[in-house]
Each structure stands twice: as structure tokens, then as C-alpha cells.
Write an enzyme that holds these catalytic residues in place. Structure first.
Site, PDB file in Angstrom:
ATOM      1  CE  LYS A  35      -0.532   0.013   5.037  1.00 35.89           C
ATOM      2  NZ  LYS A  35      -1.481   0.040   6.168  1.00 35.89           N
ATOM      3  NE  ARG A 131      -6.505   1.253  12.340  1.00 40.51           N
ATOM      4  CZ  ARG A 131      -5.382   1.125  11.650  1.00 40.51           C
ATOM      5  NH1 ARG A 131      -4.579   2.165  11.481  1.00 40.51           N
ATOM      6  NH2 ARG A 131      -5.047  -0.025  11.114  1.00 40.51           N
ATOM      7  CE1 TYR A 256      12.897  31.788   3.669  1.00 37.56           C
ATOM      8  CE2 TYR A 256      13.118  29.405   3.411  1.00 37.56           C
ATOM      9  CZ  TYR A 256      12.891  30.663   2.865  1.00 37.56           C
ATOM     10  OH  TYR A 256      12.665  30.796   1.520  1.00 37.56           O
ATOM     11  CG  MET A 304       9.704  23.891  -1.841  1.00 36.34           C
ATOM     12  SD  MET A 304       8.587  24.887  -2.831  1.00 36.34           S
ATOM     13  CE  MET A 304       7.305  25.242  -1.639  1.00 36.34           C
TER      14      MET A 304
END
Length: 367
Positions: A35, A131, A256, A304
């Protein structure tokens, strides 16, 4: 020249890990879980590498199964979440899929359809994960209804999922296992229980089938590593290179927000990899990377498309030098994805599945 970031996928390591999973449960059959695009490794390539070994694959949804079938994968495929609407049953039957049934509406849809052939079904029991699945007290009736419909259902199995199989504290696992064992004995039902941590550490959970997932890709799912989990081989190496080197005096902020400040005259390497590629922006200062096979550390916030690392103590590092974000460097040094994940306050699953399509996958082995 192409951007140097690439995800190297070692298919021989994948096969090694699958064989390890099989050796841990020699009397059980191992469903290879593919998956989330093979946990970010490429489901089709991983399926092709395992199709001569695995008796079945598992995916989350029918779209993932269709991708494998369209690539020519004929191995049985289990839909771990079953169908999401009744109309999917036509595809399930046409593609020869197996399916989990975890709720009343799925059961009713399955039994109401006009069947051309029966579908193999794994009845999911909620033994404590809370779940999906039938409560144990409702599962017996559901099982008997399915077993009484041989035109619609075949190869019926009982499945569940463990919430704490990875932990050293066995209390809750034991409670779940007790519920499942009692139910299976009453129904004389074959079981599919063990996920990766249970495969590695819980022999009592290895039933007729087990479902190795993240361990196939070389990640250790256990809270405390075992001798067996230490035999796992990393499948993905996320590899890039330095694209710039900066010489900075002490006291200079980097990146940053200026989160990291040079504590001394420093060499800062700029790496072609960032959160736009799937590297976790939550990586703290000090998160390890390998530069020319030697340990360095993230210095400043991940951007990024780039990240900065402190290479002051690696004088041989220059523009073009290899950087390994996780995996194995050219000199054989290993940086485990689990170690990187801990510095990002996350788990290996999120790092591996988070590597975005802009990062090319390069496959080798299993030819």
C-alpha cells in the site's frame, strides 16, 4: 546536468527482508504489503521483485490494486480496507481480488450481489485497535453468514490488527490476542494477524497468514530492536549532493528565521533536497546526514528545495560531494531512516511514504 537528488531502491534488500519475514513464521504465508505505492518505494517495481516469492500482495484500496493489475501483476491482491461502495464489487470480481469485510454494509453488499464466482474474504475483527472491524461478539454471526454463502464467499479467513505489538509492554497485546484466540477456536477459523512488529516479536500471532509491511522496506518497527530486526536491510537510500559551500564566521544565522547560528567559524554545505521533495521540515538542528560517508548535521530550517548542513569537520567535502539523507553511503556507512525519523519527531513510515514524485526512483538488483 540533472538535479542530484534521487531515491535509490535496492530490490535485493527488499527480497532479503521478505525472506526474513518468512523465516520468522515458517508455518505461515506472508502477504507482502504494498500500500501507499510500496511505502514510497514504487508498488509496481516492488511487486515485480517479489512476485516469484509472495503468494499474495496487500493494498489499501481498489485503485492501488488496479495499478498493479494494469502493470501485469497477476498475484492475488488483498484489499485491506475492502470496498468503499457496493459498485466496486464488480471490479473486485473481474480483477480476481480478495477483500476484507469490516462492517455490516460491506457484508450485506457482498451477499446481495449476483455472483459469477465467489470472492475470497478476510473478516476483520476489532480486537482492541478500535478502527475497523466487527466487535468480537458480533464477528461470530458475521462469520457464519459468510460461511453459509459459498456462491458468494470462499477461502474465509479471520483477521485483526494489533495496537501495541511494537511495544515492550505486552499487556494490551495479550488482551487482544486472547480475544482473537477464543473467537478463532470457537469458529475453527484460520487467522491472519501479525503485522511487521508481531512478525518479528510475537510468535503467538503468526497464524495461517501474516502481513509484513514496513519491515519489508528495512525499517525496524520495534520499540526496542531485536536480534531479528537488526537483520533488516535498508531498501531506500535518499541520496543527493552538495550544490554550494559557504564559509561563515562565528555568530552568523543560517536559513529561515536564523534558528541556527554558527558557534565558530564554519563551513556550511547546501544540499539539493527540501520539504518540496518530501524531507521533513520538522527536522531539528543536529538531525544526522552523511556527507562523503561521514556524519554531519542539519543546521537551520529545511527549505522547500534545499537544506543546510554543518560540514566544518569534513574538510574534504566540496561541491558535488555525496550527501545521504538516509540509507547507505558509497563507502558503506549506514544512516537508518528510523534514526532520522526520531530527530523529526515522527516515524519512518511518514518519511518513506512522503518522498514525492519529483524525486526519481532508481532501481537496482532483483534482475
Amino acid at each position: 546536468m540533472a538535479r542530484p537528488l534521487i531515491a535509490d531502491i535496492d530490490l535485493d534488500a527488499l527480497r532479503h527482508n521478505y525472506r526474513l519475514a518468512c523465516s520468522m513464521a515458517p508455518d505461515s504465508r506472508a502477504v507482502a504489503v504494498l500500500k501507499a505505492d510500496g511505502y514510497g518505494h514504487g508498488a509496481v517495481a516492488c511487486a515485480r521483485a517479489l512476485e516469484d516469492l509472495a503468494p499474495a500482495f496487500a493494498v489499501a484500496c481498489i485503485e492501488e490494486a488496479v495499478t498493479l493489475r494494469e502493470a501485469g501483476i497477476a498475484t492475488p491482491i488483498v484489499l485491506l480496507e475492502g470496498i468503499f461502495e457496493a459498485s466496486e464489487l464488480e471490479q473486485v470480481e473481474a480483477l480476481g481480488l480478495w477483500m476484507a469485510v469490516h462492517s455490516d454494509w460491506q457484508l450485506e453488499a457482498l451477499l446481495a450481489r449476483r455472483a459469477a464466482r465467489p470472492i475470497p474474504v478476510w473478516l476483520k475483527v476489532d480486537s482492541g485497535m478500535h478502527r475497523l472491524g466487527f466487535a468480537p461478539e458480533a464477528a461470530e454471526a458475521a462469520w457464519r453468514r459468510l460461511a453459509a454463502a459459498p456462491d458468494h464467499v470462499c477461502d474465509l479467513q479471520l483477521m485483526s490488527h494489533f495496537a501495541t505489538a511494537d511495544l515492550t509492554d505486552t499487556g494490551y497485546f495479550t488482551r487482544q490476542m486472547g480475544r482473537l484466540r477464543a473467537l478463532a477456536e470457537g469458529l475453527e477459523a484460520p487467522l491472519c494477524l501479525a503485522n511487521s512488529p508481531a512478525t518479528l516479536a510475537r510468535p503467538e500471532a503468526r497464524g495461517a497468514w501474516h502481513r509484513p509491511g514496513v519491515m519489508l522496506y528495512g525499517s525496524d518497527p520495534l520499540e526496542a530492536a531485536s536480534a531479528e530486526s537488526q537483520r533488516l536491510a535498508p531498501v531506500m537510500t535518499l541520496r543527493s549532493a552538495l550544490i554550494a559551500v559557504r564559509e561563515l564566521p562565528a555568530g552568523e544565522p543560517v536559513g529561515y528565521g536564523g534558528r541556527w547560528v554558527t558557534p565558530r567559524p564554519s563551513r556550511i554545505g547546501v544540499v539539493a533536497c527540501g520539504y518540496g521533495d518530501g524531507y521533513d521540515r520538522h527536522a531539528v538542528d543536529g538531525t544526522p546526514v552523511l556527507v562523503v560517508g561521514r556524519r554531519a548535521a542539519v543546521a537551520g530550517k529545511v527549505s522547500m528545495d534545499m537544506m543546510t548542513v554543518d560540514i566544518t569537520d569534513i574538510p574534504e567535502a566540496q561541491i558535488g560531494s555525496e550527501v545521504v539523507l538516509w540509507g547507505r553511503a558509497a563507502n558503506g556507512e549506514l544512516l537508518g531512516v528510523d534514526e532520522v525519523a526520531r530527530h523529526c519527531d515522527t516515524i519512518s513510515y511518514t518519511l518513506l511514504t512522503g518522498v514525492l514524485p519529483r524525486v526519481p526512483r532508481r532501481y537496482h538488483g532483483a534482475s
